[in-house]
Motif scaffolding. Structure first.
Motif, PDB file in Angstrom:
ATOM      1  N   ASN A 110       0.922  -0.914   0.227  1.00  0.00           N
ATOM      2  CA  ASN A 110       0.223  -0.164   0.014  1.00  0.00           C
ATOM      3  C   ASN A 110       0.552   1.298  -0.208  1.00  0.00           C
ATOM      4  OD1 ASN A 110      -2.268   1.669  -0.114  1.00  0.00           O
ATOM      5  ND2 ASN A 110      -2.445   1.734   2.679  1.00  0.00           N
ATOM      6  N   ASN A 111       1.807   1.694  -1.213  1.00  0.00           N
ATOM      7  CA  ASN A 111       2.231   2.537  -1.067  1.00  0.00           C
ATOM      8  C   ASN A 111       1.862   4.098  -1.252  1.00  0.00           C
ATOM      9  OD1 ASN A 111       3.085   0.985  -3.963  1.00  0.00           O
ATOM     10  ND2 ASN A 111       3.720   2.455  -3.940  1.00  0.00           N
ATOM     11  N   ALA A 112       2.825   4.872  -1.208  1.00  0.00           N
ATOM     12  CA  ALA A 112       1.638   6.159  -1.441  1.00  0.00           C
ATOM     13  C   ALA A 112       2.405   6.945  -2.427  1.00  0.00           C
ATOM     14  CB  ALA A 112       1.936   6.586  -0.734  1.00  0.00           C
ATOM     15  N   ASP A 113       0.788   6.343  -4.132  1.00  0.00           N
ATOM     16  CA  ASP A 113       1.625   6.622  -5.095  1.00  0.00           C
ATOM     17  C   ASP A 113       1.810   7.980  -5.178  1.00  0.00           C
ATOM     18  OD1 ASP A 113       1.717   4.606  -7.283  1.00  0.00           O
ATOM     19  OD2 ASP A 113      -0.247   3.919  -6.179  1.00  0.00           O
ATOM     20  N   GLY A 114       1.099   9.271  -4.627  1.00  0.00           N
ATOM     21  CA  GLY A 114       0.259  10.232  -4.469  1.00  0.00           C
ATOM     22  C   GLY A 114       0.738  11.253  -2.871  1.00  0.00           C
ATOM     23  N   VAL A 115       0.384  12.863  -3.063  1.00  0.00           N
ATOM     24  CA  VAL A 115       0.092  12.963  -1.706  1.00  0.00           C
ATOM     25  C   VAL A 115      -0.844  14.002  -1.982  1.00  0.00           C
ATOM     26  CG1 VAL A 115       2.010  14.338  -1.986  1.00  0.00           C
ATOM     27  CG2 VAL A 115       1.169  13.908   0.601  1.00  0.00           C
ATOM     28  N   TYR A 140     -12.094  22.986  -7.809  1.00  0.00           N
ATOM     29  CA  TYR A 140     -11.706  23.305  -6.434  1.00  0.00           C
ATOM     30  C   TYR A 140     -10.873  21.468  -6.015  1.00  0.00           C
ATOM     31  CZ  TYR A 140     -13.356  27.828  -6.072  1.00  0.00           C
ATOM     32  OH  TYR A 140     -13.607  29.099  -6.685  1.00  0.00           O
ATOM     33  N   GLU A 141     -10.293  21.743  -5.367  1.00  0.00           N
ATOM     34  CA  GLU A 141      -8.962  20.649  -4.481  1.00  0.00           C
ATOM     35  C   GLU A 141      -8.470  21.171  -4.140  1.00  0.00           C
ATOM     36  OE1 GLU A 141      -7.454  18.263  -8.231  1.00  0.00           O
ATOM     37  OE2 GLU A 141      -7.928  19.688  -9.089  1.00  0.00           O
ATOM     38  N   LEU A 142      -7.852  20.157  -2.912  1.00  0.00           N
ATOM     39  CA  LEU A 142      -6.462  20.256  -1.867  1.00  0.00           C
ATOM     40  C   LEU A 142      -4.916  20.140  -2.929  1.00  0.00           C
ATOM     41  CD1 LEU A 142      -7.118  18.222   0.819  1.00  0.00           C
ATOM     42  CD2 LEU A 142      -7.547  20.710   0.136  1.00  0.00           C
ATOM     43  N   PRO A 143      -4.518  20.732  -2.847  1.00  0.00           N
ATOM     44  CA  PRO A 143      -3.027  20.654  -3.727  1.00  0.00           C
ATOM     45  C   PRO A 143      -2.269  19.433  -3.519  1.00  0.00           C
ATOM     46  CG  PRO A 143      -3.031  22.497  -1.778  1.00  0.00           C
ATOM     47  CD  PRO A 143      -4.337  22.146  -1.457  1.00  0.00           C
ATOM     48  N   ALA A 144      -2.135  18.097  -4.488  1.00  0.00           N
ATOM     49  CA  ALA A 144      -1.701  17.307  -3.794  1.00  0.00           C
ATOM     50  C   ALA A 144      -0.591  16.620  -5.605  1.00  0.00           C
ATOM     51  CB  ALA A 144      -2.831  16.317  -4.305  1.00  0.00           C
ATOM     52  N   GLY A 145       0.287  16.021  -5.591  1.00  0.00           N
ATOM     53  CA  GLY A 145       0.811  15.899  -6.896  1.00  0.00           C
ATOM     54  C   GLY A 145       1.761  14.424  -5.959  1.00  0.00           C
ATOM     55  N   LEU A 146       2.289  13.631  -7.098  1.00  0.00           N
ATOM     56  CA  LEU A 146       2.750  12.734  -7.071  1.00  0.00           C
ATOM     57  C   LEU A 146       4.075  12.606  -6.545  1.00  0.00           C
ATOM     58  CD1 LEU A 146       2.861  11.099 -11.216  1.00  0.00           C
ATOM     59  CD2 LEU A 146       0.972  10.995  -9.026  1.00  0.00           C
ATOM     60  N   VAL A 147       4.404  11.206  -6.155  1.00  0.00           N
ATOM     61  CA  VAL A 147       5.550  11.023  -5.021  1.00  0.00           C
ATOM     62  C   VAL A 147       6.323  10.257  -6.260  1.00  0.00           C
ATOM     63  CG1 VAL A 147       6.217   9.621  -3.107  1.00  0.00           C
ATOM     64  CG2 VAL A 147       4.049  10.656  -3.134  1.00  0.00           C
ATOM     65  N   GLU A 148       7.835  10.904  -6.296  1.00  0.00           N
ATOM     66  CA  GLU A 148       8.744  10.414  -6.870  1.00  0.00           C
ATOM     67  C   GLU A 148       9.090   9.157  -6.040  1.00  0.00           C
ATOM     68  OE1 GLU A 148      11.399  14.249  -7.327  1.00  0.00           O
ATOM     69  OE2 GLU A 148       9.740  14.928  -8.568  1.00  0.00           O
ATOM     70  N   GLY A 198      11.744   7.192  -3.840  1.00  0.00           N
ATOM     71  CA  GLY A 198      12.674   7.269  -3.611  1.00  0.00           C
ATOM     72  C   GLY A 198      12.683   8.618  -2.553  1.00  0.00           C
ATOM     73  N   GLU A 199      10.867   8.878  -2.730  1.00  0.00           N
ATOM     74  CA  GLU A 199      11.087  10.546  -2.243  1.00  0.00           C
ATOM     75  C   GLU A 199       9.945   9.638  -1.169  1.00  0.00           C
ATOM     76  OE1 GLU A 199       9.857  14.818  -3.652  1.00  0.00           O
ATOM     77  OE2 GLU A 199       8.807  13.314  -4.101  1.00  0.00           O
ATOM     78  N   SER A 200       9.872  10.610   0.218  1.00  0.00           N
ATOM     79  CA  SER A 200       8.725   9.787   1.121  1.00  0.00           C
ATOM     80  C   SER A 200       7.770  10.806   1.093  1.00  0.00           C
ATOM     81  CB  SER A 200       9.594  10.439   2.354  1.00  0.00           C
ATOM     82  OG  SER A 200       9.432  11.861   2.426  1.00  0.00           O
ATOM     83  N   PHE A 201       6.631  10.396   1.226  1.00  0.00           N
ATOM     84  CA  PHE A 201       5.627  11.661   0.895  1.00  0.00           C
ATOM     85  C   PHE A 201       5.146  12.908   1.374  1.00  0.00           C
ATOM     86  CE2 PHE A 201       2.831   8.192   4.623  1.00  0.00           C
ATOM     87  CZ  PHE A 201       3.165   9.859   4.875  1.00  0.00           C
ATOM     88  N   ARG A 202       6.280  12.633   2.355  1.00  0.00           N
ATOM     89  CA  ARG A 202       6.129  14.090   3.245  1.00  0.00           C
ATOM     90  C   ARG A 202       7.232  14.949   2.562  1.00  0.00           C
ATOM     91  NH1 ARG A 202       6.134  15.124   9.635  1.00  0.00           N
ATOM     92  NH2 ARG A 202       3.531  14.544   9.734  1.00  0.00           N
ATOM     93  N   GLU A 231      -4.571   3.364  -7.709  1.00  0.00           N
ATOM     94  CA  GLU A 231      -3.303   4.696  -7.388  1.00  0.00           C
ATOM     95  C   GLU A 231      -4.338   4.591  -5.842  1.00  0.00           C
ATOM     96  OE1 GLU A 231      -3.213   9.041  -8.456  1.00  0.00           O
ATOM     97  OE2 GLU A 231      -5.423   8.334  -7.899  1.00  0.00           O
ATOM     98  N   ALA A 232      -2.694   4.901  -4.458  1.00  0.00           N
ATOM     99  CA  ALA A 232      -3.318   5.869  -3.590  1.00  0.00           C
ATOM    100  C   ALA A 232      -2.735   6.704  -3.106  1.00  0.00           C
ATOM    101  CB  ALA A 232      -2.359   4.249  -2.940  1.00  0.00           C
ATOM    102  N   CYS A 233      -2.958   7.664  -2.360  1.00  0.00           N
ATOM    103  CA  CYS A 233      -2.448   8.689  -1.787  1.00  0.00           C
ATOM    104  C   CYS A 233      -2.690   9.153  -0.395  1.00  0.00           C
ATOM    105  CB  CYS A 233      -3.469   9.983  -2.578  1.00  0.00           C
ATOM    106  SG  CYS A 233      -3.118   9.850  -4.103  1.00  0.00           S
ATOM    107  N   ALA A 234      -1.190   9.196   0.173  1.00  0.00           N
ATOM    108  CA  ALA A 234      -1.449   9.619   1.505  1.00  0.00           C
ATOM    109  C   ALA A 234      -1.312  11.451   1.708  1.00  0.00           C
ATOM    110  CB  ALA A 234       0.183   9.907   1.797  1.00  0.00           C
ATOM    111  N   THR A 235      -2.205  11.469   3.236  1.00  0.00           N
ATOM    112  CA  THR A 235      -2.236  13.112   2.599  1.00  0.00           C
ATOM    113  C   THR A 235      -1.771  13.112   4.426  1.00  0.00           C
ATOM    114  OG1 THR A 235      -4.441  12.882   2.493  1.00  0.00           O
ATOM    115  CG2 THR A 235      -4.476  15.086   4.129  1.00  0.00           C
ATOM    116  N   VAL A 236      -0.617  14.458   3.812  1.00  0.00           N
ATOM    117  CA  VAL A 236       0.011  15.639   4.450  1.00  0.00           C
ATOM    118  C   VAL A 236      -0.577  16.681   5.126  1.00  0.00           C
ATOM    119  CG1 VAL A 236       1.981  16.208   4.855  1.00  0.00           C
ATOM    120  CG2 VAL A 236       2.345  14.255   4.076  1.00  0.00           C
ATOM    121  N   TYR A 237      -1.239  17.055   6.740  1.00  0.00           N
ATOM    122  CA  TYR A 237      -1.330  18.258   7.395  1.00  0.00           C
ATOM    123  C   TYR A 237      -0.190  19.173   7.502  1.00  0.00           C
ATOM    124  CZ  TYR A 237      -5.203  14.946   7.886  1.00  0.00           C
ATOM    125  OH  TYR A 237      -5.961  13.498   7.221  1.00  0.00           O
TER     126      TYR A 237
END
Length: 204
Positions: free
Chosen positions: A52-57, A85-93, A95-99, A136-142
């Motif tokens: 369950n890796n994060a494809d996006g954030v 209208y959306e929350l800002p988002a994007g793909l995780v590269e 080797g990159e952490s979703f944070r 596709e799975a996305c993590a959420t960062v606050y």
């Protein structure tokens, strides 16, 4: 549980690919299912990795001295030929952490600097976006955003307007505009939160 018999990759695209998944369920019903994925090939599909890796954030951030405005984007989307209208988002590269991806993506899309807040993993855990169509799975960062809005770092392919929405604007957006589902849920919580701290729920 269903059995997957064969997977056929139908496209070879940088951002999203289509796969035909042939299988049958425990009742014997045969299915030919179309799956959209961020995977580059069959081996990277979650069907194969079981991860369950994060494809996006997705970034839920507050702005202003009183932290009383939500950072939103109003973005043109081809599938509906309109602005959403959306929350800002994007793909995780790779080797990159979703944070780290959240900090980078917020800056690229808005020019703002994100300071993430500590949150229990259950709030950030990658979640499936539209599991009937895609793996596709996305993590959420606050976090909190500051700085000046700028489009200088935005990609040429993006058509984005940055919106700093206060309580009343959030209400208006929910009533009158097209809104992405994850964004809508966060705005609903934002307008009904009476604790004074929109991130209080992250503590429990």
């Amino acid at each position: 549980m269903a059995t997957i018999d064969e997977i056929t990759q139908l496209t070879d695209n940088r951002f999203v690919n289509m796969f035909e998944v042939d299988g049958h369920n425990k009742k014997g019903h045969e299915s030919h299912y179309m799956v959209a994925s961020r995977a580059k090939n069959e081996d990277e599909l979650k069907i194969r990795t079981r991860k369950n890796n994060a494809d996006g954030v997705i970034i839920y951030s507050l702005y202003g001295e009183k932290k009383d405005r939500v950072v939103l984007i109003r973005q043109y989307r081809y599938p509906v030929d309109d602005y959403v209208y959306e929350l800002p988002a994007g793909l995780v590269e790779k080797g990159e952490s979703f944070r780290a991806a959240a900090v980078r993506e917020l800056h690229e899309e808005t020019g703002l600097t994100l300071t993430p807040v500590d949150a229990d993993r259950m709030y950030e855990e990658p979640r499936y976006t539209t599991v009937g169509m895609t793996d596709e799975a996305c993590a959420t960062v606050y976090g909190y955003a500051d700085g000046e809005i700028s489009g200088r770092f935005m990609e040429e392919s993006e058509e984005i307007e940055v919106v700093l929405a206060d309580l009343e604007e959030c209400r208006r957006i929910l009533k009158e505009e097209r809104v992405a589902l994850n964004c809508a849920y966060h705005l609903m919580y934002f307008i009904h939160n009476d604790s004074g701290d929109a991130f209080d729920f992250l503590k429990g």
